[in-house]
Design an enzyme around this catalytic site. Structure first.
Site, PDB file in Angstrom:
ATOM      1  N   LYS A  96       1.829  -1.856   8.994  1.00 52.67           N
ATOM      2  CA  LYS A  96       3.017  -1.035   8.740  1.00 52.67           C
ATOM      3  C   LYS A  96       4.216  -1.729   9.392  1.00 52.67           C
ATOM      4  O   LYS A  96       4.310  -1.795  10.619  1.00 52.67           O
ATOM      5  CB  LYS A  96       2.817   0.363   9.315  1.00 52.67           C
ATOM      6  CG  LYS A  96       3.993   1.312   9.144  1.00 52.67           C
ATOM      7  CD  LYS A  96       3.650   2.676   9.746  1.00 52.67           C
ATOM      8  CE  LYS A  96       4.800   3.652   9.644  1.00 52.67           C
ATOM      9  NZ  LYS A  96       4.462   4.961  10.257  1.00 52.67           N
ATOM     10  N   GLN A 114       7.606  -1.109   4.686  1.00 54.84           N
ATOM     11  CA  GLN A 114       6.448  -1.100   3.792  1.00 54.84           C
ATOM     12  C   GLN A 114       5.145  -1.241   4.572  1.00 54.84           C
ATOM     13  O   GLN A 114       5.127  -1.706   5.711  1.00 54.84           O
ATOM     14  CB  GLN A 114       6.550  -2.232   2.769  1.00 54.84           C
ATOM     15  CG  GLN A 114       7.652  -2.051   1.739  1.00 54.84           C
ATOM     16  CD  GLN A 114       7.672  -3.158   0.711  1.00 54.84           C
ATOM     17  OE1 GLN A 114       7.366  -4.308   1.005  1.00 54.84           O
ATOM     18  NE2 GLN A 114       8.046  -2.817  -0.519  1.00 54.84           N
ATOM     19  N   VAL A 115       4.065  -0.839   3.897  1.00 56.90           N
ATOM     20  CA  VAL A 115       2.713  -1.020   4.433  1.00 56.90           C
ATOM     21  C   VAL A 115       1.982  -2.015   3.541  1.00 56.90           C
ATOM     22  O   VAL A 115       1.982  -1.869   2.315  1.00 56.90           O
ATOM     23  CB  VAL A 115       1.934   0.312   4.477  1.00 56.90           C
ATOM     24  CG1 VAL A 115       0.524   0.089   5.025  1.00 56.90           C
ATOM     25  CG2 VAL A 115       2.670   1.339   5.325  1.00 56.90           C
ATOM     26  N   ASP A 134       5.246  16.474  10.501  1.00 57.05           N
ATOM     27  CA  ASP A 134       5.567  15.909   9.176  1.00 57.05           C
ATOM     28  C   ASP A 134       4.344  15.966   8.273  1.00 57.05           C
ATOM     29  O   ASP A 134       4.075  15.026   7.522  1.00 57.05           O
ATOM     30  CB  ASP A 134       6.078  14.480   9.318  1.00 57.05           C
ATOM     31  CG  ASP A 134       6.780  13.983   8.049  1.00 57.05           C
ATOM     32  OD1 ASP A 134       7.276  14.831   7.269  1.00 57.05           O
ATOM     33  OD2 ASP A 134       6.833  12.766   7.833  1.00 57.05           O
ATOM     34  N   LEU A 191       0.818  -1.215   0.000  1.00 58.34           N
ATOM     35  CA  LEU A 191       0.000   0.000   0.000  1.00 58.34           C
ATOM     36  C   LEU A 191       0.850   1.263   0.000  1.00 58.34           C
ATOM     37  O   LEU A 191       0.398   2.325  -0.415  1.00 58.34           O
ATOM     38  CB  LEU A 191      -0.924   0.004   1.215  1.00 58.34           C
ATOM     39  CG  LEU A 191      -1.881  -1.185   1.336  1.00 58.34           C
ATOM     40  CD1 LEU A 191      -2.628  -1.131   2.658  1.00 58.34           C
ATOM     41  CD2 LEU A 191      -2.862  -1.199   0.167  1.00 58.34           C
ATOM     42  N   GLY A 207       5.164   2.854   1.263  1.00 57.66           N
ATOM     43  CA  GLY A 207       6.450   2.521   1.854  1.00 57.66           C
ATOM     44  C   GLY A 207       7.370   3.707   1.922  1.00 57.66           C
ATOM     45  O   GLY A 207       7.052   4.810   1.477  1.00 57.66           O
ATOM     46  N   GLY A 208       8.532   3.483   2.488  1.00 58.71           N
ATOM     47  CA  GLY A 208       9.543   4.522   2.645  1.00 58.71           C
ATOM     48  C   GLY A 208      10.788   3.892   3.211  1.00 58.71           C
ATOM     49  O   GLY A 208      11.003   2.687   3.098  1.00 58.71           O
ATOM     50  N   ARG A 209      11.611   4.710   3.842  1.00 58.73           N
ATOM     51  CA  ARG A 209      12.846   4.189   4.420  1.00 58.73           C
ATOM     52  C   ARG A 209      12.579   3.247   5.587  1.00 58.73           C
ATOM     53  O   ARG A 209      13.398   2.406   5.920  1.00 58.73           O
ATOM     54  CB  ARG A 209      13.723   5.345   4.888  1.00 58.73           C
ATOM     55  CG  ARG A 209      14.165   6.245   3.739  1.00 58.73           C
ATOM     56  CD  ARG A 209      15.037   7.375   4.249  1.00 58.73           C
ATOM     57  NE  ARG A 209      15.415   8.270   3.158  1.00 58.73           N
ATOM     58  CZ  ARG A 209      16.158   9.345   3.310  1.00 58.73           C
ATOM     59  NH1 ARG A 209      16.602   9.649   4.520  1.00 58.73           N
ATOM     60  NH2 ARG A 209      16.453  10.115   2.285  1.00 58.73           N
ATOM     61  N   PHE A 210      11.437   3.408   6.230  1.00 53.34           N
ATOM     62  CA  PHE A 210      11.114   2.591   7.394  1.00 53.34           C
ATOM     63  C   PHE A 210      10.819   1.150   7.014  1.00 53.34           C
ATOM     64  O   PHE A 210      11.016   0.221   7.796  1.00 53.34           O
ATOM     65  CB  PHE A 210       9.895   3.164   8.118  1.00 53.34           C
ATOM     66  CG  PHE A 210       8.623   3.018   7.326  1.00 53.34           C
ATOM     67  CD1 PHE A 210       7.817   1.901   7.480  1.00 53.34           C
ATOM     68  CD2 PHE A 210       8.252   3.975   6.401  1.00 53.34           C
ATOM     69  CE1 PHE A 210       6.664   1.745   6.728  1.00 53.34           C
ATOM     70  CE2 PHE A 210       7.104   3.832   5.651  1.00 53.34           C
ATOM     71  CZ  PHE A 210       6.311   2.717   5.822  1.00 53.34           C
TER      72      PHE A 210
END
Length: 395
Positions: free
Chosen positions: A146, A130-131, A238, A123, A125-128
């Site tokens: 998440k 994925q969702v 943010d 769904l 994502g990012g550096r952290f």
């Protein structure tokens, strides 16, 4: 320009680049630049990025002959105008999460015991991490998982902070937390699932006609979410279109997501932060000065500008130029995209993109501003939409 540039010298003119799907800055927009946060006499914490859920809507256009359109408009369409206005100016809150608010504590169990995560359906994502879409095995409830990479104790403490923040937030415009699971290498947050995609996608979608009245509805809901957060003494820190989800493709209902960078505001501790996405940062963040509730309101001003024009008010050719533009407070309404935008909208943005944070509108004051509260203005904005549809259908 609306702010003095005395503190910044030799700053290039502000570059208001249009944000498109092909724009290379889109990848940067999608990620938070996280360095460090500091509270006086307190150790800082580090967190990375936010999760998003994305999808895209299709536009369907009908063709009506001029003769039939004349009959429709003269006989039946005036009541439809009123109906359309009532629908498009709907100020009711989005639906609540399909579960009661919970106080969540991370469980050391394996998440697979309780939930089925669809690893193939990403769904966001990012550096952290994925969702993913997931389902509760016992009830069949659809949720979002998440998955946050957290190996060190410091990384885990950061995610626990996000959980603690979400435990305090119970509002229709804020995404709700359902459960959390902690393992050796990650922490998984199970959250409310919504299917409408990111607000960012509506900005960059050339097939989606984002009207000023649409923007009013979006911004009003963001303000309502912020008003609640600030009353709870929590700063989001943010805010950006990627961290705002649409509940569905057919409505303008939204929910604010990603509290990974959120902080509890304690006036005596004088919070400073050094993270965020450059073009949404308030001047006090760039200068590493104390942040507070107005810091979120600056970001709201940037979002309002972007929704109305598709342009980013401070975006330069690189991060350094962007930050200089912010410190100089270099922006204006000279682009042609603002030709038909109401004076009330421009006044609203002008009262948020103020360098001195003490002069910015609060969330409560913003909700009382005519742009968000004047029903007669909203009716006029709706008539502009209807007339535009009239012309398109007639021809």
């Amino acid at each position: 320009m609306f702010c003095s540039s005395e503190e910044v010298s030799d700053v290039a003119a502000c570059s208001k680049r249009r944000v498109t799907e092909e724009d290379p800055v889109k990848d940067d927009l999608k990620k938070s630049r996280v360095e460090e946060s500091e509270v006086e006499n307190t150790d800082g914490q580090v967190v990375e990025g936010g999760g998003q859920q994305a999808s895209r809507s299709d536009e369907v256009k009908a063709e009506v002959s001029p003769a039939i359109w004349f009959l429709l408009s003269s006989v039946t369409f005036y009541p439809f105008y009123l109906f359309f206005f009532a629908m498009s100016s709907d100020s009711s809150p989005p639906p609540l999460a399909p579960f009661d608010h919970r106080i969540v504590t991370p469980k050391p169990h394996q998440i697979a015991t309780y939930y089925t995560i669809n690893r193939d359906e990403v769904l966001g994502g990012g550096r952290f991490g994925q969702v993913h879409k997931c389902m509760e095995n016992s009830s069949g409830l659809m949720l979002a998982a998440k998955i946050i990479k957290a190996r060190s104790q410091k990384e885990k403490e950061v995610v626990r902070n996000e959980i603690q923040v979400m435990n305090q937030l119970n509002h229709a415009n804020l995404i709700q937390l359902y459960a959390a699971f902690e393992s050796r290498h990650d922490i998984i947050l199970v959250m409310e699932y919504v299917e409408g995609g990111e607000l960012f996608d509506r900005i960059i979608d050339e097939n989606y006609n984002l009207t000023e009245l649409d923007t009013v509805l979006f911004i009003r809901q963001i303000c309502e979410g912020l008003q609640y957060m600030h009353k709870m003494y929590i700063l989001h820190l943010d805010l950006k279109p990627e961290n705002i989800l649409c509940v569905s493709r057919a409505t303008n209902k939204i929910k604010i997501i990603d509290f990974g960078l959120a902080r509890r505001y304690k006036p005596r501790e004088k919070l400073r932060v050094n993270f965020g996405t450059p073009e949404f940062l308030a001047p006090e963040v760039v200068n590493y000065e104390f942040v507070s509730f107005p810091t979120d309101m600056w970001s709201l001003g940037v979002i309002s500008y972007m929704l109305l024009s598709g342009l980013s008010p401070f975006l330069g050719d690189d991060d350094n130029e962007t930050l200089n533009n912010i410190l100089a407070c270099q922006w204006n309404f000279e682009e042609e995209e603002f030709t038909d935008i109401s004076d009330e909208a421009k006044d609203f943005i002008t009262r948020l993109l103020v360098k001195s944070k003490s002069w910015r509108l609060s969330a409560t004051e913003s909700l009382k501003h005519p742009w968000l509260s004047d029903q007669s203005l909203h009716y006029r904005l709706n008539q502009k939409v209807v007339k535009s549809h009239d012309i398109n259908l007639f021809f």
